[in-house]
Design a protein around this motif. Sequence first.
Motif, PDB file in Angstrom:
ATOM      1  N   LYS A   1      12.985  -4.070   1.206  1.00 58.30           N
ATOM      2  CA  LYS A   1      12.223  -4.822   0.201  1.00 58.30           C
ATOM      3  C   LYS A   1      12.064  -4.064  -1.117  1.00 58.30           C
ATOM      4  CE  LYS A   1      11.167  -8.451   2.800  1.00 58.30           C
ATOM      5  NZ  LYS A   1      11.527  -9.847   2.458  1.00 58.30           N
ATOM      6  N   TYR A   2      12.074  -2.747  -1.062  1.00 67.20           N
ATOM      7  CA  TYR A   2      11.952  -1.921  -2.267  1.00 67.20           C
ATOM      8  C   TYR A   2      13.047  -0.846  -2.250  1.00 67.20           C
ATOM      9  CZ  TYR A   2       7.372  -4.137  -2.733  1.00 67.20           C
ATOM     10  OH  TYR A   2       6.355  -5.053  -2.864  1.00 67.20           O
ATOM     11  N   PRO A   3      14.300  -1.249  -2.249  1.00 68.07           N
ATOM     12  CA  PRO A   3      15.397  -0.288  -2.025  1.00 68.07           C
ATOM     13  C   PRO A   3      15.548   0.749  -3.129  1.00 68.07           C
ATOM     14  CG  PRO A   3      16.248  -2.433  -2.703  1.00 68.07           C
ATOM     15  CD  PRO A   3      14.787  -2.619  -2.426  1.00 68.07           C
ATOM     16  N   GLU A   4      15.072   0.447  -4.329  1.00 71.10           N
ATOM     17  CA  GLU A   4      15.292   1.344  -5.455  1.00 71.10           C
ATOM     18  C   GLU A   4      14.372   2.567  -5.437  1.00 71.10           C
ATOM     19  OE1 GLU A   4      11.948  -1.355  -6.481  1.00 71.10           O
ATOM     20  OE2 GLU A   4      13.919  -1.625  -5.544  1.00 71.10           O
ATOM     21  N   ILE A   5      13.337   2.556  -4.599  1.00 72.40           N
ATOM     22  CA  ILE A   5      12.329   3.617  -4.619  1.00 72.40           C
ATOM     23  C   ILE A   5      12.760   4.843  -3.822  1.00 72.40           C
ATOM     24  CG2 ILE A   5       9.994   4.211  -3.830  1.00 72.40           C
ATOM     25  CD1 ILE A   5       9.115   1.428  -4.496  1.00 72.40           C
ATOM     26  N   TRP A   6      13.536   4.636  -2.759  1.00 73.93           N
ATOM     27  CA  TRP A   6      13.658   5.658  -1.717  1.00 73.93           C
ATOM     28  C   TRP A   6      14.974   6.425  -1.790  1.00 73.93           C
ATOM     29  CZ3 TRP A   6       8.935   5.716  -0.009  1.00 73.93           C
ATOM     30  CH2 TRP A   6       8.200   4.530  -0.036  1.00 73.93           C
ATOM     31  N   ALA A   7      14.889   7.711  -1.506  1.00 74.32           N
ATOM     32  CA  ALA A   7      16.076   8.560  -1.438  1.00 74.32           C
ATOM     33  C   ALA A   7      16.644   8.613  -0.026  1.00 74.32           C
ATOM     34  CB  ALA A   7      15.746   9.974  -1.913  1.00 74.32           C
ATOM     35  N   ALA A   8      15.821   8.304   0.981  1.00 74.09           N
ATOM     36  CA  ALA A   8      16.266   8.300   2.378  1.00 74.09           C
ATOM     37  C   ALA A   8      15.161   7.715   3.243  1.00 74.09           C
ATOM     38  CB  ALA A   8      16.614   9.713   2.856  1.00 74.09           C
ATOM     39  N   GLY A   9      15.539   7.329   4.458  1.00 70.12           N
ATOM     40  CA  GLY A   9      14.566   6.829   5.414  1.00 70.12           C
ATOM     41  C   GLY A   9      14.906   7.295   6.814  1.00 70.12           C
ATOM     42  N   VAL A  10      13.866   7.657   7.584  1.00 65.22           N
ATOM     43  CA  VAL A  10      14.016   7.996   8.998  1.00 65.22           C
ATOM     44  C   VAL A  10      13.092   7.076   9.776  1.00 65.22           C
ATOM     45  CG1 VAL A  10      13.796   9.760  10.784  1.00 65.22           C
ATOM     46  CG2 VAL A  10      14.550  10.398   8.471  1.00 65.22           C
TER      47      VAL A  10
ATOM     48  N   THR B   1       9.132   1.581   7.586  1.00 64.79           N
ATOM     49  CA  THR B   1      10.235   2.312   6.963  1.00 64.79           C
ATOM     50  C   THR B   1      11.399   1.372   6.672  1.00 64.79           C
ATOM     51  OG1 THR B   1       9.609   4.425   7.988  1.00 64.79           O
ATOM     52  CG2 THR B   1      11.919   4.165   7.318  1.00 64.79           C
ATOM     53  N   LEU B   2      11.748   0.538   7.656  1.00 57.20           N
ATOM     54  CA  LEU B   2      12.841  -0.406   7.452  1.00 57.20           C
ATOM     55  C   LEU B   2      12.473  -1.472   6.424  1.00 57.20           C
ATOM     56  CD1 LEU B   2      14.053  -0.900  11.140  1.00 57.20           C
ATOM     57  CD2 LEU B   2      14.957   0.664   9.394  1.00 57.20           C
TER      58      LEU B   2
ATOM     59  N   ARG C   1      20.456  -5.083   1.584  1.00 59.06           N
ATOM     60  CA  ARG C   1      19.801  -4.556   0.396  1.00 59.06           C
ATOM     61  C   ARG C   1      19.615  -3.039   0.441  1.00 59.06           C
ATOM     62  NH1 ARG C   1      14.712  -8.768  -0.455  1.00 59.06           N
ATOM     63  NH2 ARG C   1      15.928 -10.722  -0.488  1.00 59.06           N
ATOM     64  N   ILE C   2      19.818  -2.451   1.606  1.00 58.32           N
ATOM     65  CA  ILE C   2      19.541  -1.014   1.758  1.00 58.32           C
ATOM     66  C   ILE C   2      20.497  -0.193   0.902  1.00 58.32           C
ATOM     67  CG2 ILE C   2      19.495   0.915   3.391  1.00 58.32           C
ATOM     68  CD1 ILE C   2      18.707  -1.030   5.568  1.00 58.32           C
ATOM     69  N   ARG C   3      19.946   0.748   0.171  1.00 58.63           N
ATOM     70  CA  ARG C   3      20.742   1.676  -0.624  1.00 58.63           C
ATOM     71  C   ARG C   3      20.645   3.100  -0.103  1.00 58.63           C
ATOM     72  NH1 ARG C   3      18.690   0.001  -6.714  1.00 58.63           N
ATOM     73  NH2 ARG C   3      19.066  -2.250  -6.553  1.00 58.63           N
ATOM     74  N   ALA C   4      19.525   3.445   0.500  1.00 59.84           N
ATOM     75  CA  ALA C   4      19.275   4.829   0.897  1.00 59.84           C
ATOM     76  C   ALA C   4      19.888   5.141   2.254  1.00 59.84           C
ATOM     77  CB  ALA C   4      17.773   5.095   0.943  1.00 59.84           C
TER      78      ALA C   4
ATOM     79  N   ASP D   1       0.827  -1.212   0.000  1.00 54.87           N
ATOM     80  CA  ASP D   1       0.000   0.000   0.000  1.00 54.87           C
ATOM     81  C   ASP D   1       0.858   1.257   0.000  1.00 54.87           C
ATOM     82  OD1 ASP D   1      -2.231  -1.649   0.101  1.00 54.87           O
ATOM     83  OD2 ASP D   1      -2.513  -1.423   2.270  1.00 54.87           O
ATOM     84  N   LEU D   2       2.014   1.199   0.683  1.00 52.82           N
ATOM     85  CA  LEU D   2       2.919   2.348   0.698  1.00 52.82           C
ATOM     86  C   LEU D   2       3.613   2.522  -0.654  1.00 52.82           C
ATOM     87  CD1 LEU D   2       4.621   2.027   4.211  1.00 52.82           C
ATOM     88  CD2 LEU D   2       2.505   3.195   3.590  1.00 52.82           C
ATOM     89  N   VAL D   3       3.939   1.425  -1.304  1.00 54.56           N
ATOM     90  CA  VAL D   3       4.523   1.512  -2.640  1.00 54.56           C
ATOM     91  C   VAL D   3       3.520   2.136  -3.603  1.00 54.56           C
ATOM     92  CG1 VAL D   3       5.432   0.170  -4.584  1.00 54.56           C
ATOM     93  CG2 VAL D   3       6.074  -0.429  -2.237  1.00 54.56           C
TER      94      VAL D   3
END
Length: 625
Positions: free
Chosen positions: A493-502, A487-488, A550-553, A456-458
């Motif tokens: 699971k969708y690392p390519e979508i996000w520019a950052a996470g808090v 957030t985690l 898998r985290i990129r952001a 749902d967030l995607v």
Amino acid sequence: MISTPATKLASGTVTSPSNPSHRPLDIDKLYYTRGILSVQWSADGEHLYFDTNITGRYNIWAVPSNRGWPVQVTVSDERTLLEDPSPDGRYLLYAQDFQGDEKPNLYLLDLTDFTIRNITNSDKVGYRDPKWSPDGRSLVFVGEREGPGTYPVFHLDPDKGTIKKIIGNEAGDCEALEYSPDGHKLALTRTRNYQYTGASVYDLESGAETMLAPIDDKSTTVTGGWTRDGKRVYVTSNANDRGIEAVALLELKQGPEFQWLTLQDWESQLVDVSPTEDKFAYVVNEAGNLRLLLRDLNGQEEEIPPTQGVIRAAKFSPDGKRLAIIHASGDSPHDIWVYDLKARTLKQITDSLVGGLHRENFVNPQLVVYPSFDQTPISSFLYVPANIKADHSHPAIVYPHGGPQWEHVNSWFPSLQYYASHGYVVIAPNFRGSTGFGREFMESLRKDAGGGDLKDLVAAVDYLKSTGYVDPSRIAITGGSWGGYLTLMALTKYPEIWAAGVSIVPLANWFTAHENEDPVLQKNDEWLMGDPVEDRDLWRDRSPLFFADRIRAPLLLLAGKNDIRCPVKETEQMAEAARKNGVTVEIKIYENEGHGFARRENEIDAIKRAAKFLETHVGKRASTL
């Protein structure tokens, strides 16, 4: 697709409001705006007690019920929460925990000489639902005095200081206590897993208990008050074919029929019952806007203003002639109002905005609906900054709420107002698992936590892109508690979508969270996720810790050391695992906080860290980095 009342909603055109009063908000000034958690009337109706953080700590204050200068009643560096004044006017009952550990003691403040007594004198024991007897000579409460996670009912004599157990928890842990008008009976709610509940009535003289609504595996029934003749009990329940919460009456016999009073398309909940006549206040939750209504048992009702935003609480005065209301909206913090039932007039009692801030300085969120992966409609609140153009250039934030059995409502969120004032488009979705949209929608996460809700967030990201305002390369995700967990999950699971996470006070590993958290939460985990041995594969797949590589952001983690819900180990081990991946990881643990931050200096520090982090990694255009 899950059918919910949100199918009746339609999104209008998303627009950026034109607002000449718009300006970037200052964090310090914004967070000096006051919070108000609850309200109670004095026994004579002359004053209102409320808990507020005017001083930067939650303490109890009193204000004349016709408006006037508030006076501080308790003075403590620890979080002090209002419970209940005694009906005879002798005492004020309140709770106080230690550095956010959610294991409070109960205290009595003598309103004659202002001496204070700790009446429970316990350590690391949880208490809930203390209630005075109608004559004010004794009180009852639920507490885990016999062992962690066990909640029977206790009786306390304030004059003698004696405490004795009166109702056991063998038939289910107890909560939601309500004395009958004559003081001879107690209505209570029982539960075994905090997902399904039943209602019963206990006779204090004979010791007999009558089960009005047994605990089953599909519904909740929560007691809320009595009719004036003491022959029926008010409940909020979803024990109907539609799985929609509504107010009902139950007669005092085994398994009576539900007499539904407010059953409709949207969920409704009992708020308070008049002490002088058969009249009650309830709220209708229309996709996160909570309207307050007054109804009698003849079916006559009226809507009580304000009609926009949310009602956090409403309490009848001792003479039943007025209602004290806590109201907030997306562009206005919580304040107390008093409604005169006969004159039908509304008067504001408190003013929470400070420092020259006004409602026109804030963004009023827009209610939007978008289809998720399976076409289930997801109702959300969208915060669009003022005076921006739909040129695909603006940063955005997806903001999942806590819970998951919670709901983002049209209330006051200072952090979201800050981000919107600094140019971020923010969407706060009520993803599956949220309350307010029926039992089927809420239960859809069972054996699927971190699955459908994450999708749902995607889908919210896709919706943001469709508005025309958002730069797809500058979308962040941030949330607390369950929102911190999602957030985690999103970053792994969708690392390519996000520019950052808090991620704030998150869950990272179902196995260690279950091992270290409060026993009440353990029962909830097992209902939601199954058995940690039999369902080990699911528990592992839905634990972001195991996918940290898998985290990129860039990731910022914030936590409280004394958190009993998402223990601090969750944050610490996630930070360690993410750092091994070579991404930017920042972490801050607040030594004197629990599940969330209650001390003003910590609130301000946390939002400043988050704001700086997001500005560095999301707010700036890529060409300027």
